[in-house]
Design an enzyme around this catalytic site. Structure first.
Site: not given
Ligand code: BG6
Length: 503
Positions: A188-189, A251
């Site tokens: 979960d980045h 997230h």
């Molecule tokens: C991803 C989703 O997990 O997170 C995307 O699948 C989303 O739809 C993205 O755009 C958002 O990540 P960040 O790091 O660009 O805010």
């Protein structure tokens, strides 16, 4: 910090994630001297490419996605990479993969530790793990997390991990029938974003917040993740997912957990995950509440996006009110909002404190703590102060710490941190199955409620989202802190001290 070497086998090496995230992250780690000598990469893809032609392709990605590309650093990274063509659904391809890995080990070119990175569509997670098992590349001795010197195998699994509780459980069952939970690193980045990591630091290393971190002092908490982009080329995936499953289930609920969980005496991964599980199990939504606790929206041009069905009812925006049914958070609403194709890109947490007890409360603005996650990182704290005049007039003073302004370098990208975590065996910033199970259960309940009530409002492209989201929070007697109160336009987190630099 001693980083153990390993062979990183990337499945999906020609895919978008590898190009956009993994290669630039590996490049940065190389740049910072954080890749040990015995770290090698086996790039596995379906396309008929040679190592040379593959390297040419990914070099372009490294140039495109790295602010400070240097040929010297790239050459050092390139020397670690080999490309191999594997058809994930073909057993013979796996036999060839085993031969290459075993040969590399026999020649001492590859370290004995394995990081298998599954940057592929979810339907391939189980076939890959089974394919590796069929060629005896999986070590079935239980992972020993207590001894760093022991040989290890770790499996990094990208999202989405299922599309509902049933499919996630099935996927988990098939993975854990071959590999142990301790070896699974579910990405979960958001958990590796600097300011999300900072939440725990802010709470635990300052005495001024934790005593107030409860229903006695906090009125409500908001988590807003706004995106400017639409679904782009990901329509095929997104149309079967939508904002609830794509953003809220993972997230946003993870951020709720990090914000609201009880702090642990030390930062041990399993203790933190236990606390997150405790918190997630007390999340509730009152579906009977009036006004409704969920608003879904879809941007007007969504149905004409590539690979999106013409009559799609998939939501690209979600706003909801959840609560935490425990003593600390009794009566404190958590408002979550996320959407695509909005007029601003911003991710922020807003903690609104209760107003002081006493008269004329309406005239006193609430103290507000805002945590900027992106694009700018930092915190704002709004305090009420006396104006320096002869009268007793009050003014709002805004204190800010602009992390992006103080540090000259860019914060590490989440993937740099996460790759390093995997090498070090630190699973704190990865989700355990019981966390996922609880968040899928809640997401299924929300989706079911929305289907039953046919909730979906259209909103203009490049707007603030559907007006119903503003009406919803107003009806609850609050306002969105990511929107300007007068115009209702998104008000991203921006620091005023943008041009200041630490000396
Ligand atoms: C991803 C989703 O997990 O997170 C995307 O699948 C989303 O739809 C993205 O755009 C958002 O990540 P960040 O790091 O660009 O805010």
């Amino acid at each position: 910090m001693e980083i153990p070497g390993c062979l990183m086998t990337i499945f999906g090496a020609t895919g978008d994630l590898t190009h956009r995230k993994l290669i630039p992250a590996l490049y940065q780690l190389q740049c910072q001297g954080l890749l040990p000598d015995d770290f090698s990469i086996l790039a596995v893809g379906r396309r008929a490419l040679t190592t040379r032609s593959y390297l040419e392709q990914i070099r372009q990605s490294a140039v495109k996605y790295s602010a400070d590309f240097s040929s010297g650093v790239w050459n050092a990274l390139e020397n670690r990479i080999e490309y191999i063509r594997v058809d994930i659904l073909n057993k013979d391809s796996f036999i060839r993969l085993a031969e290459i890995i075993n040969k590399g080990r026999a020649e001492s070119r590859y370290a004995c530790n394995d990081m298998f990175y599954l940057a592929v569509a979810p339907e391939y997670f189980a076939p890959i793990v089974n394919g590796l098992d069929s060629i005896r590349l999986i070590d079935h001795t239980p992972a020993d997390t207590s001894d760093d010197s022991k040989k290890w195998q770790r499996f990094v699994i990208e999202k989405p991990f299922g599309k509902d509780l049933a499919s996630a459980s099935e996927l988990n069952r098939s993975l854990t029938s071959v590999i142990p939970e301790e070896s699974i690193y579910r990405i979960d980045h958001y958990l590796a974003k600097e300011m999300i990591q900072n939440i725990t630091m802010l709470r635990s290393r300052n005495t001024i917040f934790e005593p107030l971190w409860n229903h006695n002092y906090i009125d409500n908490i908001q988590i807003s993740i706004l995106e400017r982009d639409g679904v782009g080329s990901r329509g095929g995936y997104y149309d079967n997912s939508g904002a609830l499953r794509d953003m809220v289930q993972n997230h946003l609920l993870q951020i709720v957990a990090v914000l609201a969980m009880d702090l642990t005496p030390d930062n041990k991964a399993e203790q933190i995950r236990d606390e997150k599980v405790r918190l997630l199990s007390s999340l509730k939504i009152d579906f009977k509440s009036d006004p409704a606790p969920v608003v879904l929206g879809q941007y007007r041009s969504y149905r004409s996006e590539q690979h999106v069905t013409a009559d799609s009812a998939t939501e690209t925006f979600a706003a909801l009110k959840v609560s935490v049914d425990n003593e600390r958070w009794q009566g404190v609403p958590f408002y979550l909002v996320t959407g695509k194709k909005l007029s601003a890109k911003a991710a922020l947490v807003s903690v609104e404190f209760k107003k002081p007890a006493g008269s004329q409360q309406d005239d006193i603005p609430a103290n507000l703590l805002q945590i900027g996650i992106q694009p700018q990182e930092g915190i704002h704290l709004k305090l009420n102060m006396k104006k320096p005049t002869v009268t007793d007039e009050m003014d709002v003073a805004e204190m800010e710490y602009c992390q992006s302004c103080y540090y000259d370098f860019n914060s590490p990208d989440s993937y740099e941190k996460l790759l390093l975590d995997v090498m070090l065996g630190d699973s704190t910033r990865f989700t355990r199955w019981d966390e996922l199970r609880l968040s899928w259960k809640l997401t299924d309940d929300i989706a079911e409620y929305c289907n039953r009530n046919n909730i979906l409002d259209l909103y203009d492209d490049d707007s603030a989202g559907p007006g119903s989201a503003v009406n919803m929070i107003k009806a609850y007697g609050r306002r969105w802190w990511h929107l300007d109160e007068g115009s209702n336009k998104p008000m991203p987190f921006f620091c005023r001290t943008d041009n200041r630099r630490r000396q």
